[in-house]
Design an enzyme around this catalytic site. Structure first.
Site, PDB file in Angstrom:
ATOM      1  N   HIS A  75      -3.409  -5.268   0.145  1.00  0.00           N
ATOM      2  CA  HIS A  75      -2.834  -5.813   1.383  1.00  0.00           C
ATOM      3  C   HIS A  75      -2.866  -7.340   1.335  1.00  0.00           C
ATOM      4  CE1 HIS A  75      -2.617  -2.080   3.864  1.00  0.00           C
ATOM      5  NE2 HIS A  75      -3.529  -1.669   2.997  1.00  0.00           N
ATOM      6  N   GLU A  92      -1.431  -9.447   3.109  1.00  0.00           N
ATOM      7  CA  GLU A  92      -1.336 -10.089   4.420  1.00  0.00           C
ATOM      8  C   GLU A  92      -2.687 -10.551   4.960  1.00  0.00           C
ATOM      9  OE1 GLU A  92      -1.496  -5.570   5.380  1.00  0.00           O
ATOM     10  OE2 GLU A  92      -0.769  -6.910   3.795  1.00  0.00           O
ATOM     11  N   CYS A 144       0.845  -1.199   0.000  1.00  0.00           N
ATOM     12  CA  CYS A 144       0.000   0.000   0.000  1.00  0.00           C
ATOM     13  C   CYS A 144       0.880   1.249   0.000  1.00  0.00           C
ATOM     14  CB  CYS A 144      -0.953  -0.030   1.202  1.00  0.00           C
ATOM     15  SG  CYS A 144      -2.368   1.080   1.029  1.00  0.00           S
TER      16      CYS A 144
END
Length: 607
Positions: A525, A527, A398
């Site tokens: 993102h 993750e 990001c």
């Protein structure tokens, strides 16, 4: 539908979220389908506008919900996809009731906490519990509900009343209450004290809720006489009292529960014992124990803004851990405060400056996570520049991707004045701009949120290969700034490749430097979709590249000592043990199995 409620007493930070997730894992391995609900009693409608210092990271769901980080634990542990409605807040409940009142749904009645707010809470739970979250059709068998906060908190009272009524609504055999409480040890006497838990259970019973199980947090296993005392004074069967003592990492918690036959007590309370199987945690056990045997390390420098609070980057840490375990490496995270890398710090605090650069240069890989605001941006740009120029594996997420673009434009294109309009709204030549559809007057829920599709533009790029040579990927987003489309041709002509774009082709999603061993930035993102045993592809790529990096020495620039394989002077830096941010203190000097340089400690509030 069966319901398991997890509450907490005595103090916050005990690990209700991890306990609830682990209970879900245990029930799932018994052959049941499980869903989860988190209740947060704060007035915010969601976690989107809350500071990481207040509440840890904001976890983002597929549907764009900005929710409590515990929903990330639920998704990772149970491998499910939740919705924004799986996170109930006081703000959401009151908003829904007020909207009904304005429409006239209550037919002129006086709208009160009881019954209107409490009914709305119960209706919400019943509705959301039936939403399938595991990719199968039909509702789950069991819904695990976690009530945030501590019993006795004034903001929790409407939820306590609603859940008391709910237990009667669903009936005996369909509701099981697990109370997580603290059994402290006073250093003066060295004795496990039961009085705090006795008071907490008495208060809970006075509010209309009776626990079926007690999950007791303590530094070590409860003594038999302590369990007997709790059973006697809390009116809970001795077999239904389990110890959740300190463990090396949170993956041990489901195993602790199974060893103490917590599943039998829960299934018995729910009348499910006869239709379930013995829990099979073989894969979970292997994953938990194998990490202890890893000998080789991989060091990742985490260059961020909230390096003193690990919960702010909880999902990033978990994704790194998942990827490291898959490569049979022990993960060491070196927390680098971005501001400490800046030239101003070299004058104000030379020691912090030297230490920060020492950690950065000693790492096998560099990660710049997402964030907001201009604090530490100059340091993040220096970190990206160092990784790019020295062929050190780099992953920017990001803001970390935008930082990489800004650094490239400045260093390679010579555009010294370029920046993001987030940092300088009057910038004349910005390479990162505010998205046209965003709102500049309202902060909550106005970003580009949730699962969006990214199409690969280059078939043989590193990112596409990491994802299995697919044509597109769906990943979760949370941003309001993007790379300026008007500068793409200049950047690409200088060697920066935009290998992933959205469906319009005008929004940049993934960048790569083809000439670099591993230099990738993602606007999304990754993750948030990483799971134990199924690590995120981009994190896997970073760890793999970091493992392959054979750094025998670093540049003598900036006056730093020689580093070998990321180890200072041939010895591992001394690591401090901190609370791991999930309410379970580690005993091996690690952060949930992640070794750190002593920063990144949590306030222990968010579980």
């Amino acid at each position: 539908m069966k319901y398991v409620l997890v509450t907490g007493g005595v103090v916050s930070g005990l690990g209700k979220g991890v306990t609830a997730s682990s209970i879900g894992v245990l029930l799932k391995t018994c052959g049941l389908r499980v869903t989860s609900i988190k209740i947060d009693p704060y007035l915010n409608t969601d976690a989107g506008t809350m500071s990481p210092f207040e509440h840890g990271e904001v976890f983002v769901l597929d549907d764009g919900g900005e929710v409590d980080l515990d929903l990330g634990n639920y998704e990772r542990f149970l491998d499910i996809k939740l919705t924004c409605d799986n996170n109930i807040t006081t703000g959401k409940i009151y908003q829904s009731v007020i909207e009904k009142e304005r429409r006239g749904d209550y037919l002129g009645k006086t709208v009160q906490v009881v019954p209107h707010i409490t009914d709305a809470i119960q209706d919400w739970i019943e509705r959301v519990a039936r939403i399938p979250v595991d990719g199968k059709e039909g509702p789950a068998d069991v819904c695990v509900i976690e009530l945030g906060g501590t019993i006795g908190d004034i903001e929790s009272m409407p939820f306590i009343e609603a859940l008391g009524q709910f237990s009667y609504r669903v009936g005996h055999g369909n509701f099981c209450l697990i109370h997580v409480s603290l059994v402290p040890v006073l250093n003066v006497v060295g004795e496990q004290k039961t009085k705090p838990t006795q008071h907490s259970v008495r208060q809970l019973r006075g509010l209309g809720l009776t626990p079926n199980l007690l999950a007791c947090r303590s530094t070590k296993e409860l003594d038999d006489n302590v369990k007997a005392k709790l059973a006697q004074f809390c009116h809970v069967p001795l077999s239904n009292i389990v110890t959740l003592h300190d463990v090396p990492n949170i993956w041990h918690i489901p195993l602790l529960l199974k060893d103490q036959k917590a599943h039998e007590a829960i299934l018995n309370a729910l009348n499910l014992l006869s239709i379930t199987i013995e829990p099979n945690l073989k894969e979970w056990t292997t994953r938990t124990k194998v990490y202890v045997d890893f000998h080789e390390n991989v060091r990742i420098a985490m260059v961020g803004k909230y390096t003193g609070l690990s919960d702010a980057y909880l999902s990033v840490l978990k994704a790194l851990l998942h990827a490291a375990v898959a490569r049979n490496r022990k993960l060491i995270v070196d927390w680098v405060a971005a501001e400490d890398l800046e030239d101003a710090t070299s004058k104000q605090d030379p020691n912090a400056y030297k230490a920060a650069w020492g950690l950065l240069k000693g790492a096998h890989g560099v990660l710049v996570p997402g964030g907001f605001g201009d604090r530490g941006v100059a340091g993040k740009i220096l970190a990206a520049k160092y990784a790019r120029e020295n062929n050190v594996p780099y992953l920017g997420i990001c803001l970390g991707m935008q930082i990489a673009v800004i650094e490239f434009a400045r260093s390679v294109l010579g555009m010294d004045d370029t920046t993001s309009t987030e940092f300088d709204p009057e910038a004349k030549n910005p390479c990162v701009i505010f998205m046209p559809e965003g709102s500049k007057t309202h902060m909550g829920g106005t970003m580009r949120l949730g699962s969006r599709r990214t199409y690969f533009q280059v078939a043989d790029c590193k990112s596409a290969k990491l994802y299995g040579n697919v044509g597109f990927v769906d990943e979760r987003h949370r941003h309001r700034y993007e790379v300026n489309p008007d500068m793409i041709s200049q950047l690409e002509s200088a060697g920066l490749s935009f290998v992933g774009k959205d469906e319009t082709g005008s929004r940049m999603e993934i960048i790569e430097l083809p000439s670099h061993p591993f230099f990738i930035g993602a606007q999304f993102h990754p993750e948030f979709k990483s799971r134990p045993g199924k690590p995120s592809p981009l994190f896997s790529g970073l760890i793999a590249a970091a493992c392959e990096l054979d750094r025998t020495a670093t540049s003598p620039s900036r006056g730093h000592s020689k580093l070998t394989n990321g180890i200072h002077n041939g010895q591992s830096p001394k690591l401090k043990s901190h609370q791991n941010g999930n309410g379970f203190k580690t005993t091996n000097g690690s952060l949930n199995g992640i070794y750190t340089n002593g920063n990144g400690n949590s306030n222990g509030v968010h579980l």
